[in-house]
Design an enzyme around this catalytic site. Structure first.
Site, PDB file in Angstrom:
ATOM      1  NE  ARG A  44      -1.615  -1.432   3.715  1.00 35.96           N
ATOM      2  CZ  ARG A  44      -1.610  -1.412   4.769  1.00 35.96           C
ATOM      3  NH1 ARG A  44      -2.845  -1.484   5.371  1.00 35.96           N
ATOM      4  NH2 ARG A  44      -0.791  -1.997   5.906  1.00 35.96           N
ATOM      5  CD  GLN A  67       0.760  31.062  17.744  1.00 36.75           C
ATOM      6  OE1 GLN A  67       1.767  31.145  17.327  1.00 36.75           O
ATOM      7  NE2 GLN A  67       0.035  32.316  17.687  1.00 36.75           N
ATOM      8  NE  ARG A  80       9.703  31.898   3.173  1.00 39.91           N
ATOM      9  CZ  ARG A  80       8.552  32.471   4.162  1.00 39.91           C
ATOM     10  NH1 ARG A  80       8.570  33.639   4.703  1.00 39.91           N
ATOM     11  NH2 ARG A  80       8.031  32.906   2.753  1.00 39.91           N
ATOM     12  CG  HIS A  83      13.908  34.693  11.018  1.00 41.81           C
ATOM     13  ND1 HIS A  83      12.381  33.979  10.271  1.00 41.81           N
ATOM     14  CD2 HIS A  83      14.490  35.405  10.921  1.00 41.81           C
ATOM     15  CE1 HIS A  83      12.694  34.794   9.081  1.00 41.81           C
ATOM     16  NE2 HIS A  83      13.662  35.876   9.672  1.00 41.81           N
ATOM     17  CE  LYS A  93      11.102  29.166  15.163  1.00 44.47           C
ATOM     18  NZ  LYS A  93      11.683  30.279  14.447  1.00 44.47           N
ATOM     19  CG  HIS A 140      15.279  27.295  12.201  1.00 46.97           C
ATOM     20  ND1 HIS A 140      13.971  27.696  11.104  1.00 46.97           N
ATOM     21  CD2 HIS A 140      15.386  26.415  11.764  1.00 46.97           C
ATOM     22  CE1 HIS A 140      13.605  26.783  10.371  1.00 46.97           C
ATOM     23  NE2 HIS A 140      14.865  26.208  10.168  1.00 46.97           N
ATOM     24  CE1 TYR A 153       9.841  27.999   9.839  1.00 47.62           C
ATOM     25  CE2 TYR A 153       7.827  27.169   9.033  1.00 47.62           C
ATOM     26  CZ  TYR A 153       9.476  28.110   9.593  1.00 47.62           C
ATOM     27  OH  TYR A 153       9.336  28.878   8.086  1.00 47.62           O
TER      28      TYR A 153
END
Length: 199
Positions: A44, A67, A80, A83, A93, A140, A153
């Protein structure tokens, strides 16, 4: 690198016991880990467990995610980062690439850490389905390696704009070797000043 194997058991329609595993791979930065799902395959396709509250808790990892967000990146070589959220809203995270591929970079900004200002880089992509566990105090960022890349995230703290912080992707203080220069980057990310460690 240390490897930990976690075994779970489930039952198929024939009532045969089958093992389903996740491998937790500890990286150079304390608390940073790569979580590798192990596939249970048949005609499968495959089944793989991505999260278990009980097993995360047994290893002192976060289990409550308040979140979740998705980042869609249209172009290859979009950058990106880098941060993080400062106290009192520091966040842990859990990051995975659900489409395309990224060169994922983590910088240790914890002053008391033995690896302060050092970084690690890993590739997350839609094929390996690997996840990065990123503790608080780690900056990150990533560079996309394919067009139309999506990153998923999960966070342990709510987004708090007043606590949002960043360091520059090419700051010589960190000496990060990226696979390519970015072709797309936000002005804010390109303009972070040189990092200065608190004295």
């Amino acid at each position: 690198m240390l490897k930990f194997t976690i075994r779970y058991y489930t039952w198929n329609v024939n009532r045969q016991q089958e093992a389903v595993c996740m491998r937790f791979v500890e990286l150079e930065l304390p608390g940073v880990a790569v979580i590798e799902p192990e596939r249970l395959e048949d005609n499968r396709g495959f089944f793989a467990r991505l999260f278990c509250e009980r097993e995360f808790a047994a290893r002192g990892l976060a289990t409550r995610w308040v979140q979740a967000s998705i980042s869609h990146n249209t172009h290859k070589h979009t950058l990106r980062g880098m941060h993080y959220q400062a106290e009192p809203n520091a966040e842990i995270k859990l990051i995975r690439c659900t489409r395309g591929a990224i060169h994922d970079v983590l910088i240790d900004l914890r002053p008391q850490s033995p690896t302060f200002m050092r970084h690690v880089a890993i590739e997350l992509n839609e094929s390996n389905r690997v996840m990065a566990y990123v503790p608080a105090g780690i900056a990150h960022g990533f560079l996309t390696l394919a067009p139309d890349t999506e990153v998923f995230y999960q966070m342990t703290a709510f987004y708090a704009p007043e606590s949002a912080r960043g360091v520059r992707w090419n700051d010589p203080a960190f000496g990060i070797e990226w696979p390519s220069a970015p072709s797309v980057i936000h002005q804010r990310d390109a303009a972070y000043p040189d990092f200065e460690a608190a004295s």
